[in-house]
Design a protein around this motif. Structure first.
Motif, PDB file in Angstrom:
ATOM      1  N   LEU A 171     115.593  61.414 -25.600  1.00  0.00           N
ATOM      2  CA  LEU A 171     116.939  61.528 -26.169  1.00  0.00           C
ATOM      3  C   LEU A 171     116.918  61.270 -27.673  1.00  0.00           C
ATOM      4  O   LEU A 171     117.593  61.968 -28.441  1.00  0.00           O
ATOM      5  CB  LEU A 171     117.907  60.566 -25.477  1.00  0.00           C
ATOM      6  CG  LEU A 171     118.265  60.897 -24.027  1.00  0.00           C
ATOM      7  CD1 LEU A 171     119.139  59.803 -23.432  1.00  0.00           C
ATOM      8  CD2 LEU A 171     118.943  62.256 -23.910  1.00  0.00           C
ATOM      9  N   ARG A 172     116.145  60.293 -28.103  1.00  0.00           N
ATOM     10  CA  ARG A 172     116.042  60.010 -29.548  1.00  0.00           C
ATOM     11  C   ARG A 172     115.392  61.178 -30.292  1.00  0.00           C
ATOM     12  O   ARG A 172     115.823  61.531 -31.395  1.00  0.00           O
ATOM     13  CB  ARG A 172     115.254  58.729 -29.782  1.00  0.00           C
ATOM     14  CG  ARG A 172     116.044  57.486 -29.443  1.00  0.00           C
ATOM     15  CD  ARG A 172     115.253  56.227 -29.679  1.00  0.00           C
ATOM     16  NE  ARG A 172     116.084  55.057 -29.470  1.00  0.00           N
ATOM     17  CZ  ARG A 172     115.619  53.869 -29.137  1.00  0.00           C
ATOM     18  NH1 ARG A 172     114.314  53.668 -28.987  1.00  0.00           N
ATOM     19  NH2 ARG A 172     116.446  52.856 -28.957  1.00  0.00           N
ATOM     20  N   THR A 173     114.379  61.780 -29.690  1.00  0.00           N
ATOM     21  CA  THR A 173     113.731  62.946 -30.306  1.00  0.00           C
ATOM     22  C   THR A 173     114.718  64.095 -30.426  1.00  0.00           C
ATOM     23  O   THR A 173     114.789  64.772 -31.464  1.00  0.00           O
ATOM     24  CB  THR A 173     112.494  63.371 -29.489  1.00  0.00           C
ATOM     25  OG1 THR A 173     111.562  62.284 -29.479  1.00  0.00           O
ATOM     26  CG2 THR A 173     111.839  64.606 -30.061  1.00  0.00           C
ATOM     27  N   LEU A 174     115.496  64.320 -29.383  1.00  0.00           N
ATOM     28  CA  LEU A 174     116.511  65.368 -29.429  1.00  0.00           C
ATOM     29  C   LEU A 174     117.530  65.074 -30.529  1.00  0.00           C
ATOM     30  O   LEU A 174     117.890  65.974 -31.305  1.00  0.00           O
ATOM     31  CB  LEU A 174     117.209  65.503 -28.072  1.00  0.00           C
ATOM     32  CG  LEU A 174     118.377  66.491 -27.999  1.00  0.00           C
ATOM     33  CD1 LEU A 174     117.956  67.896 -28.430  1.00  0.00           C
ATOM     34  CD2 LEU A 174     118.975  66.494 -26.594  1.00  0.00           C
ATOM     35  N   ALA A 175     117.979  63.829 -30.630  1.00  0.00           N
ATOM     36  CA  ALA A 175     118.936  63.464 -31.682  1.00  0.00           C
ATOM     37  C   ALA A 175     118.329  63.702 -33.061  1.00  0.00           C
ATOM     38  O   ALA A 175     118.994  64.234 -33.956  1.00  0.00           O
ATOM     39  CB  ALA A 175     119.371  62.012 -31.524  1.00  0.00           C
ATOM     40  N   ASP A 176     117.054  63.352 -33.229  1.00  0.00           N
ATOM     41  CA  ASP A 176     116.384  63.593 -34.511  1.00  0.00           C
ATOM     42  C   ASP A 176     116.318  65.086 -34.819  1.00  0.00           C
ATOM     43  O   ASP A 176     116.552  65.509 -35.950  1.00  0.00           O
ATOM     44  CB  ASP A 176     114.970  62.995 -34.515  1.00  0.00           C
ATOM     45  CG  ASP A 176     114.972  61.476 -34.522  1.00  0.00           C
ATOM     46  OD1 ASP A 176     116.023  60.866 -34.814  1.00  0.00           O
ATOM     47  OD2 ASP A 176     113.905  60.888 -34.209  1.00  0.00           O
TER      48      ASP A 176
END
Length: 190
Positions: free
Chosen positions: A154-159
């Protein structure tokens, strides 16, 4: 007919909102706000440890605000709802509901954000052409049993979204960890 319906509805609502709750052992407390042609109702539904659903109460207000949600939760506690034994609270992500849970039930109360509401909010910041890929990535992360891996995805997607769609990235980051509470607690897939 209309007066009789209103009268019976009022009686049932009074009964619902005054029913003692001390013997009820909840596993899940679901809170949501629903607009009905003007007024907004803040609703509470409990799911007990046997999986049986129990309507617990509703409170009306002009908006989904912390005062209305706090009043509803305080009413449940006053009627004997035992949250000390542990209960998972499920909300749609409304800041007012989150604040009320924190204020009435306490900071350590586990909260699960509804992933469908979060998905809808994130996708609402994207053009249609980008929505299917982001939807797949969100659902793939939420389907994982490993909290750390899911949070990393999820953090990678947000980035990735930050560069092209900062509004979608901000929407995803807000309350992101709470979309994975059941995973963190080891309850995913139950």
């Amino acid at each position: 007919m209309s007066r009789r319906f209103v009268s019976r509805t009022r009686e049932n609502l009074i009964e619902l909102m005054s029913r003692p709750l001390e013997d009820l052992r909840l596993a899940v407390l679901m809170l949501d706000g629903i607009e009905l042609k003007g007024p907004l109702l803040c609703l509470a539904l409990g799911i007990d440890t046997d999986g049986v659903k129990h309507p617990l109460g509703l409170w009306d207000g002009s908006t989904e605000n912390a005062t209305v949600a706090t009043t509803l939760l305080a009413n449940l506690v006053e009627r004997g709802l035992d949250v000390e034994q542990g209960v998972l609270v499920v909300i749609d992500g409304a800041k007012a509901l989150r604040k009320a849970v924190r204020d009435v039930l306490g900071v350590p109360t586990p909260v699960q954000r509804c992933v469908r509401h979060k998905e809808r909010n994130v996708l609402g910041h994207l053009p249609e052409r980008d929505q299917p890929l982001v939807r797949r990535r969100l659902r793939a992360a939420w389907a994982l049993d490993d909290y750390d891996r899911a949070l990393e995805q999820l953090r990678t997607l947000a980035d990735d979204l930050t560069r092209s769609h900062p509004g979608a990235a901000a929407s995803l980051r807000e309350g992101m960890e709470e979309t994975l509470t059941v995973t963190r607690l080891g309850c995913a897939g139950v």
